[in-house]
Write a protein that holds these residues in place. Structure first.
Motif, PDB file in Angstrom:
ATOM      1  N   ALA A  51      11.705  17.779  11.005  1.00 33.77           N
ATOM      2  CA  ALA A  51      11.238  17.376  12.330  1.00 33.77           C
ATOM      3  C   ALA A  51      12.020  16.157  12.818  1.00 33.77           C
ATOM      4  O   ALA A  51      12.396  16.072  13.993  1.00 33.77           O
ATOM      5  CB  ALA A  51       9.742  17.083  12.285  1.00 33.77           C
ATOM      6  N   VAL A  52      12.299  15.220  11.915  1.00 34.65           N
ATOM      7  CA  VAL A  52      13.093  14.036  12.271  1.00 34.65           C
ATOM      8  C   VAL A  52      14.496  14.450  12.701  1.00 34.65           C
ATOM      9  O   VAL A  52      15.086  13.866  13.616  1.00 34.65           O
ATOM     10  CB  VAL A  52      13.152  13.056  11.082  1.00 34.65           C
ATOM     11  CG1 VAL A  52      14.157  11.935  11.365  1.00 34.65           C
ATOM     12  CG2 VAL A  52      11.773  12.478  10.804  1.00 34.65           C
ATOM     13  N   GLN A  53      15.041  15.481  12.066  1.00 35.91           N
ATOM     14  CA  GLN A  53      16.394  15.946  12.368  1.00 35.91           C
ATOM     15  C   GLN A  53      16.443  16.832  13.617  1.00 35.91           C
ATOM     16  O   GLN A  53      17.533  17.255  14.017  1.00 35.91           O
ATOM     17  CB  GLN A  53      16.959  16.719  11.176  1.00 35.91           C
ATOM     18  CG  GLN A  53      17.196  15.876   9.937  1.00 35.91           C
ATOM     19  CD  GLN A  53      17.814  16.680   8.800  1.00 35.91           C
ATOM     20  OE1 GLN A  53      18.340  17.784   8.994  1.00 35.91           O
ATOM     21  NE2 GLN A  53      17.765  16.131   7.597  1.00 35.91           N
ATOM     22  N   GLY A  54      15.303  17.114  14.207  1.00 37.86           N
ATOM     23  CA  GLY A  54      15.291  17.931  15.413  1.00 37.86           C
ATOM     24  C   GLY A  54      15.057  19.408  15.186  1.00 37.86           C
ATOM     25  O   GLY A  54      15.228  20.222  16.108  1.00 37.86           O
ATOM     26  N   VAL A  55      14.659  19.787  13.985  1.00 36.64           N
ATOM     27  CA  VAL A  55      14.348  21.185  13.705  1.00 36.64           C
ATOM     28  C   VAL A  55      13.099  21.596  14.492  1.00 36.64           C
ATOM     29  O   VAL A  55      12.112  20.870  14.516  1.00 36.64           O
ATOM     30  CB  VAL A  55      14.121  21.406  12.194  1.00 36.64           C
ATOM     31  CG1 VAL A  55      13.600  22.812  11.922  1.00 36.64           C
ATOM     32  CG2 VAL A  55      15.403  21.147  11.417  1.00 36.64           C
ATOM     33  N   ARG A  56      13.169  22.756  15.115  1.00 37.15           N
ATOM     34  CA  ARG A  56      12.031  23.279  15.867  1.00 37.15           C
ATOM     35  C   ARG A  56      11.281  24.367  15.097  1.00 37.15           C
ATOM     36  O   ARG A  56      10.071  24.518  15.249  1.00 37.15           O
ATOM     37  CB  ARG A  56      12.489  23.843  17.215  1.00 37.15           C
ATOM     38  CG  ARG A  56      13.137  22.818  18.128  1.00 37.15           C
ATOM     39  CD  ARG A  56      13.458  23.422  19.485  1.00 37.15           C
ATOM     40  NE  ARG A  56      14.375  24.566  19.362  1.00 37.15           N
ATOM     41  CZ  ARG A  56      15.701  24.472  19.312  1.00 37.15           C
ATOM     42  NH1 ARG A  56      16.269  23.257  19.378  1.00 37.15           N
ATOM     43  NH2 ARG A  56      16.474  25.547  19.208  1.00 37.15           N
ATOM     44  N   LEU A  87       8.354  34.050   6.145  1.00 35.09           N
ATOM     45  CA  LEU A  87       7.365  33.208   6.796  1.00 35.09           C
ATOM     46  C   LEU A  87       8.031  32.205   7.727  1.00 35.09           C
ATOM     47  O   LEU A  87       9.183  31.826   7.527  1.00 35.09           O
ATOM     48  CB  LEU A  87       6.515  32.464   5.752  1.00 35.09           C
ATOM     49  CG  LEU A  87       5.749  33.349   4.762  1.00 35.09           C
ATOM     50  CD1 LEU A  87       6.496  33.421   3.440  1.00 35.09           C
ATOM     51  CD2 LEU A  87       4.340  32.851   4.534  1.00 35.09           C
ATOM     52  N   ARG A  88       7.271  31.775   8.726  1.00 33.79           N
ATOM     53  CA  ARG A  88       7.807  30.877   9.750  1.00 33.79           C
ATOM     54  C   ARG A  88       6.716  29.926  10.222  1.00 33.79           C
ATOM     55  O   ARG A  88       5.532  30.278  10.238  1.00 33.79           O
ATOM     56  CB  ARG A  88       8.298  31.707  10.934  1.00 33.79           C
ATOM     57  CG  ARG A  88       8.795  30.922  12.138  1.00 33.79           C
ATOM     58  CD  ARG A  88       9.168  31.874  13.266  1.00 33.79           C
ATOM     59  NE  ARG A  88       7.994  32.566  13.798  1.00 33.79           N
ATOM     60  CZ  ARG A  88       8.033  33.679  14.538  1.00 33.79           C
ATOM     61  NH1 ARG A  88       9.205  34.231  14.824  1.00 33.79           N
ATOM     62  NH2 ARG A  88       6.931  34.235  14.991  1.00 33.79           N
ATOM     63  N   ARG A  89       7.113  28.739  10.623  1.00 38.35           N
ATOM     64  CA  ARG A  89       6.197  27.823  11.294  1.00 38.35           C
ATOM     65  C   ARG A  89       6.998  26.866  12.184  1.00 38.35           C
ATOM     66  O   ARG A  89       8.187  26.635  11.973  1.00 38.35           O
ATOM     67  CB  ARG A  89       5.318  27.037  10.316  1.00 38.35           C
ATOM     68  CG  ARG A  89       6.006  25.967   9.502  1.00 38.35           C
ATOM     69  CD  ARG A  89       5.037  24.828   9.156  1.00 38.35           C
ATOM     70  NE  ARG A  89       4.728  24.014  10.335  1.00 38.35           N
ATOM     71  CZ  ARG A  89       3.748  23.116  10.397  1.00 38.35           C
ATOM     72  NH1 ARG A  89       2.963  22.919   9.352  1.00 38.35           N
ATOM     73  NH2 ARG A  89       3.555  22.398  11.491  1.00 38.35           N
ATOM     74  N   ALA A  90       6.318  26.338  13.188  1.00 36.44           N
ATOM     75  CA  ALA A  90       6.931  25.353  14.064  1.00 36.44           C
ATOM     76  C   ALA A  90       6.924  23.993  13.383  1.00 36.44           C
ATOM     77  O   ALA A  90       6.170  23.739  12.434  1.00 36.44           O
ATOM     78  CB  ALA A  90       6.170  25.285  15.387  1.00 36.44           C
ATOM     79  N   ALA A  91       7.767  23.100  13.870  1.00 39.75           N
ATOM     80  CA  ALA A  91       7.811  21.745  13.326  1.00 39.75           C
ATOM     81  C   ALA A  91       6.473  21.046  13.548  1.00 39.75           C
ATOM     82  O   ALA A  91       5.828  21.241  14.581  1.00 39.75           O
ATOM     83  CB  ALA A  91       8.927  20.952  13.997  1.00 39.75           C
ATOM     84  N   PRO A  92       6.042  20.243  12.581  1.00 43.72           N
ATOM     85  CA  PRO A  92       4.785  19.502  12.763  1.00 43.72           C
ATOM     86  C   PRO A  92       4.916  18.473  13.880  1.00 43.72           C
ATOM     87  O   PRO A  92       5.972  17.841  14.043  1.00 43.72           O
ATOM     88  CB  PRO A  92       4.584  18.826  11.399  1.00 43.72           C
ATOM     89  CG  PRO A  92       5.960  18.739  10.805  1.00 43.72           C
ATOM     90  CD  PRO A  92       6.690  19.948  11.288  1.00 43.72           C
ATOM     91  N   ARG A  93       3.857  18.321  14.660  1.00 46.34           N
ATOM     92  CA  ARG A  93       3.883  17.346  15.757  1.00 46.34           C
ATOM     93  C   ARG A  93       3.711  15.926  15.248  1.00 46.34           C
ATOM     94  O   ARG A  93       4.178  14.968  15.869  1.00 46.34           O
ATOM     95  CB  ARG A  93       2.786  17.697  16.762  1.00 46.34           C
ATOM     96  CG  ARG A  93       3.014  19.034  17.469  1.00 46.34           C
ATOM     97  CD  ARG A  93       1.944  19.290  18.505  1.00 46.34           C
ATOM     98  NE  ARG A  93       2.180  20.548  19.224  1.00 46.34           N
ATOM     99  CZ  ARG A  93       1.409  21.007  20.184  1.00 46.34           C
ATOM    100  NH1 ARG A  93       0.316  20.309  20.549  1.00 46.34           N
ATOM    101  NH2 ARG A  93       1.691  22.146  20.787  1.00 46.34           N
ATOM    102  N   THR A  94       3.011  15.784  14.139  1.00 41.99           N
ATOM    103  CA  THR A  94       2.847  14.476  13.500  1.00 41.99           C
ATOM    104  C   THR A  94       3.189  14.633  12.026  1.00 41.99           C
ATOM    105  O   THR A  94       3.059  15.731  11.465  1.00 41.99           O
ATOM    106  CB  THR A  94       1.406  13.952  13.640  1.00 41.99           C
ATOM    107  OG1 THR A  94       0.495  14.911  13.067  1.00 41.99           O
ATOM    108  CG2 THR A  94       1.053  13.739  15.111  1.00 41.99           C
ATOM    109  N   PRO A  95       3.649  13.574  11.366  1.00 39.24           N
ATOM    110  CA  PRO A  95       4.042  13.688   9.962  1.00 39.24           C
ATOM    111  C   PRO A  95       2.900  14.204   9.090  1.00 39.24           C
ATOM    112  O   PRO A  95       1.737  13.811   9.249  1.00 39.24           O
ATOM    113  CB  PRO A  95       4.428  12.253   9.587  1.00 39.24           C
ATOM    114  CG  PRO A  95       4.832  11.626  10.882  1.00 39.24           C
ATOM    115  CD  PRO A  95       3.920  12.224  11.913  1.00 39.24           C
ATOM    116  N   ALA A 103      19.705  23.111   7.719  1.00 41.21           N
ATOM    117  CA  ALA A 103      19.334  23.070   9.130  1.00 41.21           C
ATOM    118  C   ALA A 103      20.546  23.303  10.009  1.00 41.21           C
ATOM    119  O   ALA A 103      21.635  22.763   9.751  1.00 41.21           O
ATOM    120  CB  ALA A 103      18.687  21.739   9.478  1.00 41.21           C
ATOM    121  N   SER A 104      20.339  24.104  11.072  1.00 40.16           N
ATOM    122  CA  SER A 104      21.411  24.379  12.031  1.00 40.16           C
ATOM    123  C   SER A 104      20.794  24.961  13.297  1.00 40.16           C
ATOM    124  O   SER A 104      19.961  25.875  13.232  1.00 40.16           O
ATOM    125  CB  SER A 104      22.420  25.380  11.444  1.00 40.16           C
ATOM    126  OG  SER A 104      23.398  25.745  12.388  1.00 40.16           O
ATOM    127  N   GLY A 105      21.192  24.413  14.453  1.00 42.72           N
ATOM    128  CA  GLY A 105      20.780  24.982  15.726  1.00 42.72           C
ATOM    129  C   GLY A 105      19.290  25.004  15.981  1.00 42.72           C
ATOM    130  O   GLY A 105      18.787  25.921  16.648  1.00 42.72           O
TER     131      GLY A 105
END
Length: 272
Positions: free
Chosen positions: A226-231, A118-126, A192-194
């Motif tokens: 999301a704070v760490q920059g994960v997309r 499964l996959r999802r994008a980072a949340p735009r808001t917490p 997390a990486s890249g």
């Protein structure tokens, strides 16, 4: 059979980040544990073959993130010299005829329903979580507690506690507790990486299951990533079937994850 570099199949990014996490897990494992358990890992391109015979889980005894036939030959030869239950994991979506032939020629048999990726994008808001369970990151002096809870939750032998304790505070890793009235009742980890993050380590103390701990931990890791920059976040769980619903799968879907493929588990023949 064409094995030229130009024809080498691509490995999904969702498998690459998972393989990176397990390669890193091996790299930071205490040397005493490696020596005592025979823990070993071989990196091949973007994937790996990993073997920890005393661990009952498929995740620590498998070939992952490898699609080229030459690399599969190398990984199979290496893994065949190991002991215990061993597996090749491969997405059903990227298993063309030549891969199917390779699997049959080597006597590997599909076991179970496979794993849902499964996959999802980072949340735009917490994200928020309602309920009595709260989450927090694990402190360095709580590493043994974290490792103990993970081993208990997954049914691992206690001699593997140092393996999971070792990831606390390491670069790339973020570990969490879910707590109820100040007591840790569940664990969760993120690597997390890249711009990608792999979620794992979700274990709950048996008497506190069905209290919302894993839902809270999913939200906590999405927010921290999301704070760490994960997309992009990825995770895997058992493929649900009509007769066997999967709470973990349902929790992930409820948090915005989408199943992108099923990865089959092909077991090595006994005695290989």
């Amino acid at each position: 059979m064409d094995r030229s570099p130009a024809s080498r199949p691509a490995v999904p990014e969702e498998d690459i980040i998972e393989a990176k996490a397990f390669i890193d897990l091996f790299m930071i494992a205490p040397q005493t544990l490696v020596d005592q358990t025979g823990f070993a890992c071989m990196q091949l391109g973007t994937g790996c073959a990993i073997s920890l015979p005393s661990a009952p889980a498929i995740g620590l005894n498998r070939i992952l993130g490898i699609a080229a036939l030459d690399d599969l030959d190398t990984a199979y030869e290496w893994m065949s010299k190991r002991v215990g239950r061993r597996y090749l994991q491969m997405s059903a979506a990227i298993t063309p005829q030549q891969k199917g032939d390779w699997i049959r020629e080597h006597g590997l048999l599909a076991e179970g329903n496979g794993w849902a990726k499964l996959r999802r994008a980072a949340p735009r808001t917490p994200l928020t979580h309602a309920g009595e369970v709260i989450t927090r990151q694990v402190n360095g002096d709580e590493a043994d507690t974290f490792g103990s809870m993970m081993c208990a939750g997954f049914g691992f032998p206690t001699n593997l506690i140092p393996l999971w304790s070792a990831i606390v505070g390491k670069d790339g890793w973020t570990c969490f507790f879910a707590e109820l009235e100040g007591r840790p009742i569940a664990t969760g980890a993120m690597y997390a990486s890249g711009g990608y993050a792999w979620l794992g380590g979700g274990a709950t103390v048996p008497e506190f299951r069905n209290r919302g701990a894993q839902k809270a931990l999913i939200a906590a890791r999405l927010n921290e990533g999301a704070v760490q920059g994960v997309r992009t976040f990825v995770v895997e769980t058992a493929q649900p079937s009509a007769g066997e619903p999967n709470i973990s799968h349902a929790n992930l879907i409820a948090h915005g994850f989408e199943q992108i493929y099923t990865r089959m588990n092909y077991r090595f023949p006994d005695g290989s």
